[in-house]
Design a protein around this motif. Structure first.
Motif, PDB file in Angstrom:
ATOM      1  N   LEU A  36     -19.087  16.728 -18.067  1.00 50.18           N
ATOM      2  CA  LEU A  36     -18.274  17.892 -18.431  1.00 50.18           C
ATOM      3  C   LEU A  36     -18.118  18.828 -17.235  1.00 50.18           C
ATOM      4  N   ASN A  77     -13.082  16.597 -21.442  1.00 51.33           N
ATOM      5  CA  ASN A  77     -13.527  16.921 -22.792  1.00 51.33           C
ATOM      6  C   ASN A  77     -13.955  15.628 -23.474  1.00 51.33           C
ATOM      7  N   THR A  85     -14.980  17.601 -29.205  1.00 52.68           N
ATOM      8  CA  THR A  85     -13.818  18.474 -29.351  1.00 52.68           C
ATOM      9  C   THR A  85     -13.375  18.553 -30.805  1.00 52.68           C
TER      10      THR A  85
END
Length: 248
Positions: free
Chosen positions: A180, A186, A191
């Motif tokens: 990250l 992501n 997410t």
């Protein structure tokens, strides 16, 4: 589905054998992969050749596992040979509905008994794909994580769409945090749901091992495929996400 809208699946296929008693389940895996309607399939522990199994295992395919699983659904595919032994080899593979512009296998082996690599392919819209299977040891994974970050930052433009998927063996999520921070990606399940998916062991998932990281995409949905059908096919759950290429 055009390259701007993609369904992505990742699965460690356990060399085509079910958990527990040694039973070849490649035909079932192929059927479930087809039913997923995935445009991109990232596979780990795919057998490229095994002379012993070809002689002794009933229903072992005449073609490679990659060709058998791709069949006529994914006409474009790439294979990275990693673990090489006297009677054959296995590694990572990517099945794609869109042609590859290029692909290469990047060595990521840091211990003699654990041969690993990153399969790096490029498809339309300059989308970069990396299929990953990290090692079992923390120090090994740390070195592989560093190599992966260095490879991406050196070889892939920062504005190019990127998908990194596979089995990270990263139950402590140290690699997760490094990716990250180091790649600006992501993770699809995090997410969509706020946490990385628990994908191992498939019969009772408690460890977050399998991931799909993205850069330059909008993530619309993500789930693990761990129902009664999928649990028979590997010690890992399959993971799938729907994404679209972000307008820049």
């Amino acid at each position: 589905m055009p390259a701007t809208h993609l369904r992505i699946l990742t699965l460690n296929i356990h060399k085509g054998f079910a958990m527990g008693p040694r039973r070849l389940v490649l035909s079932h895996i192929r059927s479930q992969l087809r039913d997923s309607k995935a445009d991109l399939v990232f596979l780990q522990e795919v057998v490229g050749d095994n002379q012993k199994h070809s002689r002794r295992v009933r229903h072992w395919p005449a073609e490679t596992q990659l060709e058998y699983l791709a069949d006529t659904v994914w006409t474009h595919h790439a294979y990275g040979k990693n673990a090489i032994y006297q009677h054959g080899h296995h590694g990572n593979a990517i099945l794609s509905a869109n042609p590859f512009r290029s692909w290469d296998n990047i060595d990521a082996s840091f211990v003699n008994f654990s041969q690993r690599g990153f399969l790096h392919g490029v498809i339309a819209d300059d989308i970069h794909l990396l299929c990953i299977h990290f090692g079992l040891f923390e120090k090994e994974r740390r070195l592989q994580t560093t190599r992966l970050i260095e490879h991406v930052n050196r070889s892939i433009p920062t504005d190019a769409p990127l998908i990194v998927a596979g089995d990270f063996n990263d139950w402590r999520q140290t690699t997760h945090r490094a990716l990250l921070n180091g790649l600006g990606v992501n993770e699809a399940h995090e997410t969509a749901h706020g946490a990385c998916a628990k994908t191992f062991p498939a019969f009772l998932p408690v460890l977050p091992m399998d991931r799909i990281y993205l850069r330059g995409f909008d993530i619309h949905a993500c789930t693990t495929l761990s129902g009664n059908h999928w649990r028979e096919f590997s010690d890992h759950c399959a993971m799938i996400t729907d994404v679209s290429l972000r307008n820049t």
